[in-house]
Design a protein around this motif. Sequence first.
Motif, PDB file in Angstrom:
ATOM      1  N   GLU A  71       0.849  -1.195   0.000  1.00  0.00           N
ATOM      2  CA  GLU A  71       0.000   0.000   0.000  1.00  0.00           C
ATOM      3  C   GLU A  71       0.884   1.244   0.000  1.00  0.00           C
ATOM      4  O   GLU A  71       1.894   1.301   0.699  1.00  0.00           O
ATOM      5  CB  GLU A  71      -0.894   0.037   1.252  1.00  0.00           C
ATOM      6  N   THR A  72       0.512   2.246  -0.765  1.00  0.00           N
ATOM      7  CA  THR A  72       1.223   3.519  -0.682  1.00  0.00           C
ATOM      8  C   THR A  72       0.457   4.440   0.251  1.00  0.00           C
ATOM      9  O   THR A  72      -0.689   4.188   0.604  1.00  0.00           O
ATOM     10  CB  THR A  72       1.326   4.223  -2.050  1.00  0.00           C
TER      11      THR A  72
ATOM     12  N   MET B 238       7.207  10.183  -0.803  1.00  0.00           N
ATOM     13  CA  MET B 238       7.927   9.070  -0.214  1.00  0.00           C
ATOM     14  C   MET B 238       9.422   9.301  -0.385  1.00  0.00           C
ATOM     15  O   MET B 238       9.857  10.046  -1.268  1.00  0.00           O
ATOM     16  CB  MET B 238       7.528   7.746  -0.864  1.00  0.00           C
TER      17      MET B 238
ATOM     18  N   TYR C 111       9.300   0.037   4.339  1.00  0.00           N
ATOM     19  CA  TYR C 111       9.586  -1.195   3.600  1.00  0.00           C
ATOM     20  C   TYR C 111      11.076  -1.283   3.261  1.00  0.00           C
ATOM     21  O   TYR C 111      11.672  -0.311   2.818  1.00  0.00           O
ATOM     22  CB  TYR C 111       8.798  -1.233   2.288  1.00  0.00           C
TER      23      TYR C 111
ATOM     24  N   VAL D 211      11.997   2.211   1.526  1.00  0.00           N
ATOM     25  CA  VAL D 211      10.954   3.178   1.184  1.00  0.00           C
ATOM     26  C   VAL D 211      10.305   3.650   2.486  1.00  0.00           C
ATOM     27  O   VAL D 211      10.029   2.842   3.377  1.00  0.00           O
ATOM     28  CB  VAL D 211       9.880   2.542   0.277  1.00  0.00           C
TER      29      VAL D 211
ATOM     30  N   PHE E 284       7.561   6.980   4.080  1.00  0.00           N
ATOM     31  CA  PHE E 284       6.603   8.013   3.686  1.00  0.00           C
ATOM     32  C   PHE E 284       6.808   9.252   4.546  1.00  0.00           C
ATOM     33  O   PHE E 284       7.042   9.152   5.754  1.00  0.00           O
ATOM     34  CB  PHE E 284       5.181   7.470   3.779  1.00  0.00           C
TER      35      PHE E 284
ATOM     36  N   THR F  61       4.301   9.976  -4.536  1.00  0.00           N
ATOM     37  CA  THR F  61       3.660   8.658  -4.618  1.00  0.00           C
ATOM     38  C   THR F  61       2.390   8.789  -5.440  1.00  0.00           C
ATOM     39  O   THR F  61       1.910   9.885  -5.707  1.00  0.00           O
ATOM     40  CB  THR F  61       3.265   8.101  -3.235  1.00  0.00           C
TER      41      THR F  61
ATOM     42  N   GLN G 126      -1.735   0.990  -4.865  1.00  0.00           N
ATOM     43  CA  GLN G 126      -0.710   0.001  -4.576  1.00  0.00           C
ATOM     44  C   GLN G 126       0.571   0.269  -5.354  1.00  0.00           C
ATOM     45  O   GLN G 126       0.544   0.755  -6.475  1.00  0.00           O
ATOM     46  CB  GLN G 126      -1.232  -1.389  -4.926  1.00  0.00           C
ATOM     47  N   MET G 127       1.673  -0.076  -4.720  1.00  0.00           N
ATOM     48  CA  MET G 127       2.948   0.009  -5.423  1.00  0.00           C
ATOM     49  C   MET G 127       3.636  -1.348  -5.369  1.00  0.00           C
ATOM     50  O   MET G 127       3.350  -2.178  -4.511  1.00  0.00           O
ATOM     51  CB  MET G 127       3.837   1.082  -4.800  1.00  0.00           C
TER      52      MET G 127
ATOM     53  N   VAL H 227      10.711   0.779  -7.838  1.00  0.00           N
ATOM     54  CA  VAL H 227       9.356   1.046  -7.363  1.00  0.00           C
ATOM     55  C   VAL H 227       8.482   1.358  -8.575  1.00  0.00           C
ATOM     56  O   VAL H 227       8.893   2.103  -9.468  1.00  0.00           O
ATOM     57  CB  VAL H 227       9.338   2.246  -6.387  1.00  0.00           C
TER      58      VAL H 227
ATOM     59  N   PHE I  66       4.042   1.738  -9.761  1.00  0.00           N
ATOM     60  CA  PHE I  66       2.688   1.900  -9.233  1.00  0.00           C
ATOM     61  C   PHE I  66       1.716   1.066 -10.056  1.00  0.00           C
ATOM     62  O   PHE I  66       1.829   0.978 -11.284  1.00  0.00           O
ATOM     63  CB  PHE I  66       2.310   3.378  -9.227  1.00  0.00           C
TER      64      PHE I  66
END
Lengths: 336, 336
Positions: free
Chosen positions: A43-44, A49, A89, A146, A148, B44, B48-49, B146, B148
């Motif tokens: 999930e972002t 980020m 992450y 990663v 946020f 971001t 989901q990423m 990364v 998306f």
Amino acid sequence: MSEIITLAHGSGGKLTHQLIQGIFQKHFRNDWLLEGGDSAVLETLPGQMAFTTDSYVIHPLFFKGGNIGKLAICGTVNDLAVCGAIPRYISCGWIIEEGFPLGELEEIAESMASTAQEAGVSIVTGDTKVVPRGCADKLFLNTSGVGFIPEGLQLSTALIRPGDRVIVTGTIGDHGTAILIEREQLRVETELASDCAPLNGMLELVTASMSGAVRLMRDPTRGGVATTLNEFTEGQGFGIRLEESTLPVKGEVSGLCGMLGMDPLYIANEGKAILVVDGAQADRVMELLRSHPFGRDAAVIGEVVADHPGKVYMRTLAGGNRIIDVLVGDQLPRIC
Amino acid sequence: MSEIITLAHGSGGKLTHQLIQGIFQKHFRNDWLLEGGDSAVLETLPGQMAFTTDSYVIHPLFFKGGNIGKLAICGTVNDLAVCGAIPRYISCGWIIEEGFPLGELEEIAESMASTAQEAGVSIVTGDTKVVPRGCADKLFLNTSGVGFIPEGLQLSTALIRPGDRVIVTGTIGDHGTAILIEREQLRVETELASDCAPLNGMLELVTASMSGAVRLMRDPTRGGVATTLNEFTEGQGFGIRLEESTLPVKGEVSGLCGMLGMDPLYIANEGKAILVVDGAQADRVMELLRSHPFGRDAAVIGEVVADHPGKVYMRTLAGGNRIIDVLVGDQLPRIC
């Protein structure tokens, strides 16, 4: 499972799967990793980020205060945290020399898992390569991360102005000196250990309640405090004046550095951050830092000044001024 | 700048900065990298990423069809793309042996930059370590990535059902065979090159217009098509039946594999994807794939079946059935 790593452990086949299940999934246990896909699907959070990477080639792999696994989590967590991000992450890439003991691999993975837990991050994806004997020195790790960034938090060199204070969150040079003692097997009676630690919890104490006070943060690893401060001032209209008398240096570190002709300002740290903060709020930031176990020895070590733009200099104990340039050459290869 | 990499290039000091500015920032040019922070700070997207990592230890570093730099971008882009993600940000960690020629380093960085451009990704953050001579074999790279995931796109083994078709996007075994020829300096007259390529553009053709048709995608790298298909079926209530007659294999690959007692099904690919798709929509998916330069040789190679649950088997040219198990041991170390 055999007792050492073989080339087949890196083949992508049966032994790779056994290694992943038997060690990595066992210790890093989380649903993303168990998914076993080519990527972790996560999930972002909306907004910004931070994304960072570091490879770890430290020698020796095990040292007082940690090992390459703990270091690989701390280093990447800290790179995220000093950008103001909440680390979330972590990825892990292993390059293992054929013949590496599985027991040591597991010990390193255990350290990674417990440090990740301490830092509140998950190791969500990974990769394992094995190279023939002689093609690598035991083990190299890469961790990428990663995190946020909380809305509204801004950190930038552009915010720095004369009168700001420079804080270091504890004693300097511990990591590099501890590794040097270990590596050279110096016969020194010492309790000195690497300061290797995840700093996100301590830094969040400050950014959560005083985000407006903080201009910039950085962790002074390779090249030490001197190099990090020069990165702050390079090309800028301000300088930084350090006060030698305020530098927190353990007696063992200054003693050993004196003997070896090294300078703690250039020695790598792995559990320290430098903060540039509003001068008017520096006392309150110091209180918050010192309330955290990793910040007990925090100190204001200098001030942002209008003179000497682009330079870092230090008022020495003797009363003179000394320019503190970036590191030239390498005092200690494979320090992280 | 000196002509070879020295330990000081990995010190975090002056030469590290020169290397970053002179090669990495020059070729990877983007604002995030120029920022020069400990992490890249990025926007971001909601939802989901995907997050992935791979280390690259390929030997030799340069080969027909690419080099370690091109490979490191393709491999990580492809790991994101097969998860349905639009690849966006790449990190790069360098572990360089002291003495490595700067000219080769720059050539590798150039390849990374042009492959990144082709794939539409930015190399936003990095790390450089140098180890003493003999501690690594020339150069290892890590790239993490990364991407998306478009809203509503779902890919999962749980979606697979009997009647689904298995597609490979082109000829199999090209990468591993090309590397083997290069490495062993086999005196073979051949145009065979690694298939190393970023597949995200081709796969997005399919997922953008037919996302409901695709159950799962994977890139069959180490361990080859056989190992990837076994990952699909492991522990599942379905099997996969391959048709040997439909496997796209170049004559040079099957010829060399025959000579050496190797099987193209187990040989690494770096520019191929396997898709499991709804049987009723397989023709349309094939049309889309074949409309892309990297998918010209796409083929339906098998079907998901209810018999032999958990297994992959192949109807051979001779008319028999052969179980296709995962790779045991390693045919070709350091293939990626």
